[in-house]
Design a protein around this motif. Structure first.
Motif: not given
Length: 478
Positions: A50-63, A65-70, A107-110
């Motif tokens: 019944g609760i929306q899921t949260e992103l894995d911490e390692e995956m969040e950090n990596d993605i 980084k991609v957001w910054d790089m984009s 990322i798409l916005g960048n």
């Protein structure tokens, strides 16, 4: 945000373009995203029923980084080459993680900041539709990134029409945007959504007309869980007003945006009618704008230079007030003709002396700025750039002055002896303020000045005589 990785990029041939970023590392992140949305793989999140899921911490950090790089064009082109937009589409369709959706839209916005990539994203009809659906999301950060992406695309002349047409054909966009404006308390989101609406209305009058008329019928948009949901019967003007109230204290630029949206509405008759023929007769709109002019902007304890900072928002506000005044005045005269009886003006805003006082104060402050501009131009006569900026500022101040004079002249023409006595008693009218008004209104609005002077003579003969001496052209006609 964490720094993007670069160590692996030192290997020969692994660098992305002219950057130090690693192709191998970026490709590994895209691969992990594919695994996230593949049917064989469950989402990398901890799920509670019944609760929306949260992103894995390692995956969040990596993605992230991609957001910054984009933001780097070489990285954005690399992501485009390896079909990142298609991967993100899969994320939007299958992920129940708001944070992951937000990052992918970001990322798409960048990437869309670069013209060729923006054209590619914009021409992808499926991706375009999926992105518009993000406006129905319940997550504010995702809505913010979606709005930023749309504004980026609408600001690119080569693809702006593609998005205007797509939005025009998508009724749910109207509902979602109105819902955000009328219910969100996130100022940053409200400002960005306002910028999107402002850009849309500026680009396409037909779309603006459609949205003005849209409040007469209900439309259905997707809810957060993708099940159809009937949204309230939104009308554009109350939604704009609600958003303006939210941003007015915290974000002057946001207030400027929403006032300009209202001004754009008044450029078509349907927009003016949508304002003044609301159930309250436009009272809420007038009250908000009146409060801004009389109690917030360009106040007596402000230095005259404040009019320079507030010139665009003041021009928008006064333009809307002027359009409302003219419309209500016309309606009153129509009533008089039909009944063949002279009726007093019944509109709540027609003869408001504090507003007249505020209009004159704006003109006084502009005179002060005009003198300062002359002095500055002498000092910087050899600085061409400075002079160009000065000319631009003069242009915007002239627009404000023209709008201010038009509204003031119309209001002065409707004053009665009782109103004038009230203005004299309250201090809004005296020899100094009247002289400023006459100085700015003559000779263009001679009839209005003459009409007001006749009424003033009944209220204060001495003041009227003094003004006639200061402005000899008035004596000839009295």
């Amino acid at each position: 945000n964490p720094s993007p990785p670069s160590s692996e990029a030192e290997e020969e041939g692994d660098a992305v373009g002219n950057t130090v970023y690693s192709k191998h590392w970026l490709f590994s992140i895209l691969t992990r995203l594919i695994e996230v949305i593949s049917p064989e793989k469950t989402e990398p999140t901890v799920t509670t029923e019944g609760i929306q899921t949260e992103l894995d911490e390692e995956m969040e950090n990596d993605i992230c980084k991609v957001w910054d790089m984009s933001m780097d064009e070489d990285v954005a082109l690399f992501l485009q080459e390896f079909n990142a937009p298609d991967i993100f589409m899969g994320v939007f369709a299958k992920s129940k993680c708001p944070r992951l959706t937000e990052i992918c839209v970001g990322i798409l916005g960048n990437m869309a900041c670069f013209q060729d990539i923006c054209m590619s994203i914009s021409k992808d009809e499926n991706l375009g539709q999926v992105l518009l659906q993000r406006l129905c999301d319940s997550d504010s950060p995702t809505l913010l990134e979606t709005s930023r992406l749309l504004l980026t695309c609408l600001s690119q002349p080569e693809v702006a029409n593609v998005w205007v047409e797509r939005i025009r054909e998508n009724p749910s966009v109207y509902d979602c945007v109105c819902f955000i404006m009328s219910s969100s308390t996130n100022v940053e989101l409200l400002v960005k959504v306002g910028e999107v609406v402002d850009k849309l209305f500026d680009l396409d009058e037909e779309l603006m007309l459609n949205w003005i008329k849209n409040g007469t019928c209900r439309s259905v948009g997707p809810s957060v869980d993708d099940s159809p949901e009937e949204l309230p019967d939104f009308k554009i003007v109350p939604c704009i007003l609600e958003a303006a109230k939210q941003v007015r204290s915290d974000n002057p630029e946001g207030l400027d945006v929403y006032m300009h949206i209202l001004q754009l509405l008044t450029t078509v008759d349907e927009g003016i009618q949508a304002i003044v023929q609301a159930p309250d007769g436009g009272k809420e709109t007038w009250s908000l704008l009146y409060d801004l002019v009389c109690h917030e902007l360009c106040q007596p304890d402000d230095p005259p230079i404040i009019v320079q900072e507030q010139k665009t928002v003041l021009a928008s506000i006064l333009s809307v007030l002027s359009a409302m005044f003219a419309s209500q005045t016309e309606q009153e005269y129509t009533k008089m003709r039909k009944s063949n009886v002279k009726l007093p003006f019944s509109c709540y805003f027609i003869l408001d002396m504090p507003l007249i006082g505020s209009l004159i104060r704006i003109l006084q402050y502009m005179e002060g700025c005009g003198k300062r501009s002359v002095d500055n131009s002498k000092e910087s006569e050899q600085q061409e750039t400075g002079r160009a900026d000065l000319n631009e500022e003069d242009f915007h101040l002239k627009i404000l002055k023209d709008i201010c004079c038009e509204l003031l002249s119309n209001m002065l023409q409707e004053l009665t002896k009782e109103n004038t006595l009230e203005g004299l008693h309250q201090g809004h009218l005296n020899e100094q303020t009247c002289s400023c008004a006459f100085q700015n209104l003559l000779p263009l609005y001679f009839a209005s000045v003459e009409s007001f002077l006749e009424v003033l003579r009944e209220a204060d003969q001495t003041l009227a005589d003094n003004l006639e001496k200061r402005f000899p052209s008035l004596k000839v006609h009295t």
